[in-house]
Design a protein around this motif. Structure first.
Motif, PDB file in Angstrom:
ATOM      1  N   VAL A 154      28.867  10.238  76.517  1.00  0.00           N
ATOM      2  CA  VAL A 154      28.908  11.574  75.939  1.00  0.00           C
ATOM      3  C   VAL A 154      30.324  11.860  75.443  1.00  0.00           C
ATOM      4  CG1 VAL A 154      28.632  14.021  76.405  1.00  0.00           C
ATOM      5  CG2 VAL A 154      27.079  12.366  77.441  1.00  0.00           C
ATOM      6  N   GLY A 155      30.421  12.314  74.232  1.00  0.00           N
ATOM      7  CA  GLY A 155      31.727  12.635  73.665  1.00  0.00           C
ATOM      8  C   GLY A 155      32.404  11.470  72.986  1.00  0.00           C
ATOM      9  N   PRO A 191      41.265  25.680  65.915  1.00  0.00           N
ATOM     10  CA  PRO A 191      41.857  25.124  64.689  1.00  0.00           C
ATOM     11  C   PRO A 191      40.831  24.252  63.981  1.00  0.00           C
ATOM     12  CG  PRO A 191      42.702  23.990  66.632  1.00  0.00           C
ATOM     13  CD  PRO A 191      41.893  25.140  67.134  1.00  0.00           C
ATOM     14  N   ARG A 192      40.678  24.450  62.678  1.00  0.00           N
ATOM     15  CA  ARG A 192      39.704  23.686  61.905  1.00  0.00           C
ATOM     16  C   ARG A 192      40.410  22.985  60.757  1.00  0.00           C
ATOM     17  NH1 ARG A 192      36.492  28.239  60.098  1.00  0.00           N
ATOM     18  NH2 ARG A 192      37.708  29.599  61.468  1.00  0.00           N
ATOM     19  N   ARG A 193      40.143  21.696  60.635  1.00  0.00           N
ATOM     20  CA  ARG A 193      40.813  20.895  59.611  1.00  0.00           C
ATOM     21  C   ARG A 193      40.072  20.914  58.294  1.00  0.00           C
ATOM     22  NH1 ARG A 193      40.460  15.582  63.019  1.00  0.00           N
ATOM     23  NH2 ARG A 193      38.482  16.645  63.424  1.00  0.00           N
ATOM     24  N   ARG A 194      38.749  20.872  58.342  1.00  0.00           N
ATOM     25  CA  ARG A 194      37.974  20.784  57.101  1.00  0.00           C
ATOM     26  C   ARG A 194      37.267  22.092  56.764  1.00  0.00           C
ATOM     27  NH1 ARG A 194      33.155  16.431  55.508  1.00  0.00           N
ATOM     28  NH2 ARG A 194      32.913  17.163  53.351  1.00  0.00           N
ATOM     29  N   THR A 225      32.707  27.572  73.633  1.00  0.00           N
ATOM     30  CA  THR A 225      33.906  27.347  74.438  1.00  0.00           C
ATOM     31  C   THR A 225      34.427  25.929  74.220  1.00  0.00           C
ATOM     32  OG1 THR A 225      32.547  26.741  76.351  1.00  0.00           O
ATOM     33  CG2 THR A 225      33.242  29.039  76.175  1.00  0.00           C
ATOM     34  N   ILE A 226      35.736  25.788  74.342  1.00  0.00           N
ATOM     35  CA  ILE A 226      36.405  24.537  73.966  1.00  0.00           C
ATOM     36  C   ILE A 226      37.441  24.170  75.018  1.00  0.00           C
ATOM     37  CG2 ILE A 226      37.807  23.418  72.167  1.00  0.00           C
ATOM     38  CD1 ILE A 226      36.811  25.669  70.271  1.00  0.00           C
ATOM     39  N   ALA A 227      37.592  22.887  75.262  1.00  0.00           N
ATOM     40  CA  ALA A 227      38.685  22.370  76.095  1.00  0.00           C
ATOM     41  C   ALA A 227      39.047  20.985  75.597  1.00  0.00           C
ATOM     42  CB  ALA A 227      38.287  22.323  77.569  1.00  0.00           C
ATOM     43  N   ASP A 228      40.327  20.755  75.377  1.00  0.00           N
ATOM     44  CA  ASP A 228      40.829  19.440  74.966  1.00  0.00           C
ATOM     45  C   ASP A 228      40.104  18.886  73.739  1.00  0.00           C
ATOM     46  OD1 ASP A 228      42.607  19.411  77.152  1.00  0.00           O
ATOM     47  OD2 ASP A 228      41.011  18.672  78.469  1.00  0.00           O
ATOM     48  N   SER A 267      29.985  17.168  64.347  1.00  0.00           N
ATOM     49  CA  SER A 267      31.027  18.019  63.790  1.00  0.00           C
ATOM     50  C   SER A 267      32.342  17.282  63.563  1.00  0.00           C
ATOM     51  CB  SER A 267      31.279  19.213  64.711  1.00  0.00           C
ATOM     52  OG  SER A 267      32.393  19.959  64.267  1.00  0.00           O
ATOM     53  N   GLU A 268      32.932  17.544  62.415  1.00  0.00           N
ATOM     54  CA  GLU A 268      34.261  16.989  62.111  1.00  0.00           C
ATOM     55  C   GLU A 268      35.359  17.713  62.876  1.00  0.00           C
ATOM     56  OE1 GLU A 268      32.493  17.671  57.903  1.00  0.00           O
ATOM     57  OE2 GLU A 268      31.952  18.270  59.940  1.00  0.00           O
ATOM     58  N   GLU A 269      35.047  18.858  63.468  1.00  0.00           N
ATOM     59  CA  GLU A 269      36.078  19.700  64.072  1.00  0.00           C
ATOM     60  C   GLU A 269      36.225  19.502  65.579  1.00  0.00           C
ATOM     61  OE1 GLU A 269      37.861  21.108  62.000  1.00  0.00           O
ATOM     62  OE2 GLU A 269      36.623  21.440  60.228  1.00  0.00           O
TER      63      GLU A 269
END
Length: 516
Positions: A512-513, A302-305, A262-265, A467-469
């Motif tokens: 963190v982050g 969305p993934r850039r690499r 799960t993802i946010a911002d 992670s780069e993403e």
């Protein structure tokens, strides 16, 4: 869902929470390190037992390690136990295997490999006396490669391209632009000795004719720290690691499949399970196959690499065909570890890695753990594990129809070489093919070791540990730096120490982050 409970890992809201996806050795090591740094940790595992590729199969009174059988860097395990406030030796008995293994060549000649310099000089003198001086120069070079490649860089993250640029001079100086085989061939002429000095990248999923000579450090790793076996099998190490996690207050949830992260911002916030349950976390550490992590667990992000297109173009390691079998007689002349070379070296590897065709000949790693620990089989019996490198699922091989015929060919080859009289004495049998690696471990293309460790897929070029993403997403295991193999995946967890903060105060929690 089954669980291996800890001391209330989810009941302490005061400590930031980390979720580790996958209870392979890399994931378990990451959980222990995070627990030692103050995190409350939940490990989520899709299989019915912890260990990942280091699972255990038991049938008909025999015990088989499913995957790793060789321990070459025990200090990395000892460090985990120390972090958790225990002694490794109290939970696991490691015994040295010496000679490490026997390499049997197709001609019937062989070489036994050991850390004893005098022993090895005698072996080279016996097989190829003209190569003795070149052999010793090669061994000295592998030590220099090891000191940089493993001791200095094995636990350092390659998060910026400048990290890669910084090591380029050393890479060139140590012949990192050459393959392991090419480096061996510059020092020795006998093809048997060349094979004996260059096969080691296969232990981490690499083609000796393609991977960087940096991977020659594996040879020195063996000589520096020895080859060991855990009494009771590698599964005893996994059991011990699980107990460490429980003792730290962490938990391992088995038979639990993750649908997505799960993802946010732009940050990982936890995981969603197949049944719709959501588990929130401050950080997520994925020990799953890297391509599976990005292509499936982050399929909506969305993934850039690491886009689907790039992952499809990535080179993956070979597949593995593994036959686990027990016999009702013993083979006392067979050593604990043996490598049975086929009639072709380069040609077979070309078929496996490049053409992806199933050859009629094969090379085999034969493991006889009952040579050291008879308790792994019934009295008077022997247990074995025979592994043959094969193409991954990118080739046109239907394992549903070809597995048994290949197993029979493997059995014939063993009977012709190191197990005479094998026919009629097999009393239990089980196989794993690349198709099983794909279904059981969610391994992309059923590859045995994730991404192939060619130079353009190593260090900075490999998926990064942070992670780069996404923020708050970290990777461990074979698919990130430094790579596959037990020392490699343990080192990927060690890298986290430089990326994830120790939880000691509210100020530390706010970090963190904030990783780059």
């Amino acid at each position: 869902m089954n669980a291996m409970p800890g001391r209330g890992a989810l009941d302490d809201p005061q400590r930031p929470h980390a979720i580790v996806i996958g209870a392979g050795i890399g994931g378990l090591a990451a959980a222990i390190r995070l627990g030692a740094r103050g995190w409350r940790v939940s490990v989520v595992e899709r299989c019915e037992q912890a260990g990942g590729r280091a699972a255990v199969f038991r049938q008909d009174g025999f015990t088989f390690d499913a995957g790793p059988t060789i321990i070459t860097a025990p200090f990395l395990l000892e460090e985990l136990w120390t972090l958790a406030g225990r002694r490794f030796a109290d939970d696991v008995t490691l015994v040295p295997i010496d000679p490490f293994y026997r390499i049997r060549f197709d001609t019937g000649s062989y070489i036994d490999c050991s850390a004893d310099p005098a022993f090895m000089r005698a072996e080279i003198q016996r097989l190829a006396p003209g190569d003795l001086a070149g052999y010793e120069r090669f061994i000295a070079l592998t030590e220099r490669i090891y000191k940089i490649g493993f001791e200095q860089l094995g636990h350092v993250p390659f998060g910026r391209w400048t990290d890669m640029a910084r090591i380029l001079p050393d890479l060139v100086r140590l012949s990192g632009h050459r393959s392991v085989y090419a480096l061996a061939a510059r020092h020795v002429r006998d093809e048997r000795i060349r094979a004996a000095l260059s096969f080691h990248p296969l232990l981490v999923g690499g083609n000796p004719f393609k991977v960087s000579a940096i991977y020659a450090m594996i040879l020195h790793l063996e000589r520096a720290h020895g080859v060991h076996f855990a009494m009771g099998g590698t599964g005893r190490i996994v059991e011990g690691m699980a107990r460490l996690i429980a003792g730290q207050g962490g938990s391992i949830r088995l038979n639990t499949n993750i649908d997505r992260i799960t993802i946010a911002d732009g940050a990982a916030t936890g995981v969603a399970l197949d049944d719709g349950t959501r588990i929130s976390a401050d950080i997520v550490v994925s020990n799953a196959c890297t391509a599976h992590t990005y292509r499936h667990l982050l399929r909506d992000a969305p993934r850039r690499r690491w886009t689907d297109r790039k992952l499809k173009a990535t080179r993956y390691s070979m597949g593995l065909f593994v036959w686990y079998f027990g016999t009702d007689i013993k083979f006392p002349e067979v050593p604990h570890h043996a490598i049975i070379m086929g009639p072709r070296y380069r040609g077979l590897l070309d078929d496996i890695f490049e053409h992806k065709t199933l050859a009629t000949d094969m090379s085999i790693y034969l493991h006889r753990p009952t040579a050291t620990d008879p308790s792994l089989a019934p009295p008077g019996c022997d247990g074995f594990y025979a592994l043959a490198p094969v193409p991954h699922l990118g080739g046109d091989i239907d394992w549903a129809t070809q597995a048994e015929s290949y197993r029979q060919a493997l059995e014939r080859r063993l009977a012709e070489t190191m197990l005479p009289g094998l026919a009629g004495h097999v009393v239990t049998s089980r196989i794993m093919t690349p198709a099983d690696f794909e279904s059981r471990y969610a391994s992309t293309l059923g590859a045995g070791f994730g991404m192939e460790p060619v130079l353009t897929q190593s260090a900075w070029f490999r998926p990064h540990n942070a992670s780069e993403e996404l923020r708050n997403l970290f990777l461990v295991g074979a698919g990130t730096h430094p790579g596959a193999g037990v020392p490699g995946v343990l080192s990927t967890a060690r890298v986290l120490d430089g990326l994830v903060p120790t939880i000691m105060s509210s100020a530390a929690r706010r970090e963190v982050g904030q990783h780059v």
